[in-house]
Design an enzyme around this catalytic site. Structure first.
Site, PDB file in Angstrom:
ATOM      1  N   LYS A  35       0.889  -0.807   0.201  1.00 41.62           N
ATOM      2  CA  LYS A  35       0.277   0.154   0.058  1.00 41.62           C
ATOM      3  C   LYS A  35       0.944   1.344   0.077  1.00 41.62           C
ATOM      4  CE  LYS A  35      -0.132  -0.301   4.867  1.00 41.62           C
ATOM      5  NZ  LYS A  35      -1.500  -0.604   6.462  1.00 41.62           N
ATOM      6  N   ARG A 131     -11.432   0.163  14.324  1.00 42.00           N
ATOM      7  CA  ARG A 131     -11.874   1.230  12.727  1.00 42.00           C
ATOM      8  C   ARG A 131     -12.334   0.206  12.326  1.00 42.00           C
ATOM      9  NH1 ARG A 131      -5.223   1.074  11.502  1.00 42.00           N
ATOM     10  NH2 ARG A 131      -5.743  -1.233  11.180  1.00 42.00           N
ATOM     11  N   TYR A 260      14.061  31.131   8.957  1.00 43.97           N
ATOM     12  CA  TYR A 260      12.416  31.872   9.396  1.00 43.97           C
ATOM     13  C   TYR A 260      12.823  31.670  11.131  1.00 43.97           C
ATOM     14  CZ  TYR A 260      10.226  31.733   5.453  1.00 43.97           C
ATOM     15  OH  TYR A 260       9.918  31.380   3.655  1.00 43.97           O
ATOM     16  N   MET A 308      10.072  25.087   3.104  1.00 48.32           N
ATOM     17  CA  MET A 308       9.512  24.082   2.115  1.00 48.32           C
ATOM     18  C   MET A 308       9.929  22.982   1.313  1.00 48.32           C
ATOM     19  SD  MET A 308       6.016  24.572  -0.468  1.00 48.32           S
ATOM     20  CE  MET A 308       5.114  25.313   0.393  1.00 48.32           C
TER      21      MET A 308
END
Length: 376
Positions: A35, A131, A260, A308
């Site tokens: 998966k 679940r 940053y 990013m």
């Protein structure tokens, strides 16, 4: 060594070795779970089949169809689909479907009527995770409905499955409860007239620790990629290496901030190297100011907040060259950080690290004697 762009190297030889170990451990009863694009490793169905996997498991029908297009000729199971999924496409591609409720089973049966293909289904029971899977109080009704549709000829029950919640802790008493619940579910299915199906409860952790007991099939996903959720196995091989080229360098003095917020301030004169990937490529931002990379035979810290598209390495007295290769994680054989290191720095699990590397990073499949580009 230099490189022109970030690369995620997939070590196919390690995947085959891990698969072979689990095939031996399970006496050939191995369902390879591929998966999430093979846990981020790409098209590897042929590799795991050649190494001993006898079936493949995925979540969605789209994933199952991709596995078929990759040339897999073994049984393929899809176990997480909405009630309006494209079951017709699944049946036409000979994909098995897991069902956890009567409504979902009915939708699969209707698709069987439309395609004139008898659906192979695995009944999924919830043994404790709350679940996916049928709740214990609905299990008997699901088995009865499956038997009725089996008599009508639209479905054939070929499996009964569950999933354990605490198998990475073999001493946890919850494992005993869940094994008993699963055994009761299997007995109920047989009392409702179902027979000839395989059972599968154990995934990687339960197979390694033995917490899942003995069943017909073992679903192995993380273990194929060198990840042991129980942290007890020592014979699994890491299967990914992430590298990036240096795209910028500079020397800075004491008191100069980086990134940053200027969270990191240089304590003294040092050299920096800029790498062209960041949290947009899957590097966990929570690892900022904790992660390290490997370059010129030693580890160096990533400094400042991850951006990013870029991260910054403090290389100390070393001034790196443009294009020089930096290893973010690898197999750990030369002191390079591993996926496990990154999981620890990000306070997460290894599964998340390997599945989050984005499509901007080129995948390159490497075996002992070949190196071939896959997809970018």
């Amino acid at each position: 060594m230099t490189t022109s762009a970030p690369q995620l190297v997939v070590h196919d030889d390690a995947i085959r070795a891990n698969t072979s170990r689990f095939a031996d451990r399970t006496d050939g009863r191995l369902m390879a779970v591929l998966k999430a694009d093979g846990f981020g490793h790409g098209a590897i169905a042929r590799s795991v089949i050649d190494a001993g996997a006898t079936s493949i498991g995925v979540t969605t029908i789209d994933e199952a169809l991709a596995i078929r297009r990759d040339g897999a000729d073994v049984p393929v199971l899809s176990w997480l689909n909405p009630v309006d999924a494209d079951f017709e496409a699944a049946l036409l591609a000979d994909v098995d479907i897991a069902v956890s409720g009567v409504e979902l089973l009915s939708a699969v049966s209707r698709a069987a009527l439309r395609t004139r293909r008898r659906a192979r289904v695995h009944l999924h029971v919830d043994v404790g995770m709350s679940r996916d899977g049928a709740a214990p109080e609905t299990w008997s009704a699901l088995c009865t409905a499956a038997r009725e549709l089996q008599l009508l000829g639209t479905v054939r029950v070929v499996g009964v499955m569950g999933h354990m919640s605490c198998a990475d802790r073999p001493e946890d008493p919850q494992n005993d409860r869940e094994r008993l619940l699963f055994a009761n579910a299997v007995r109920t299915a047989r009392r409702r007239g179902l027979a000839g199906f395989v059972t599968h409860l154990a995934a990687t952790a339960a197979t390694i620790t033995g917490a899942g007991g003995t069943h017909d099939v073992h679903r192995i996903g993380a273990g194929l990629f060198g990840i042991d959720p129980s942290a007890t196995s020592t014979d699994l091989r890491p299967t990914l290496s992430l590298t990036a080229p240096v795209v910028g360098t500079r020397e800075i003095g004491a008191g100069v901030g980086i990134g940053y917020g200027l969270d990191h301030v240089a304590a003294g004169r040092t050299n920096l190297a800029l790498l062209p990937l960041g949290y947009g490529d899957g590097l966990p931002r929570s690892a900022s100011e904790r992660a390290e990379v490997h370059v010129r035979g030693r580890r160096r810290p990533l400094v400042g907040r991850f951006s990013m598209d870029m991260v910054v390495v403090d290389t100390g007295d070393d001034r790196l060259h443009l294009g020089e290769t930096v290893t973010l994680f690898g197999r750990g054989t030369d002191g390079d950080p591993t996926v496990a290191d990154w999981a620890r720095w990000a306070d997460t699990i290894e599964h998340e690290i390997v599945t989050r590397i984005g499509s901007r990073v080129a995948r390159v499949h490497r075996s002992t004697d070949t190196l071939e580009a896959a997809h970018a």
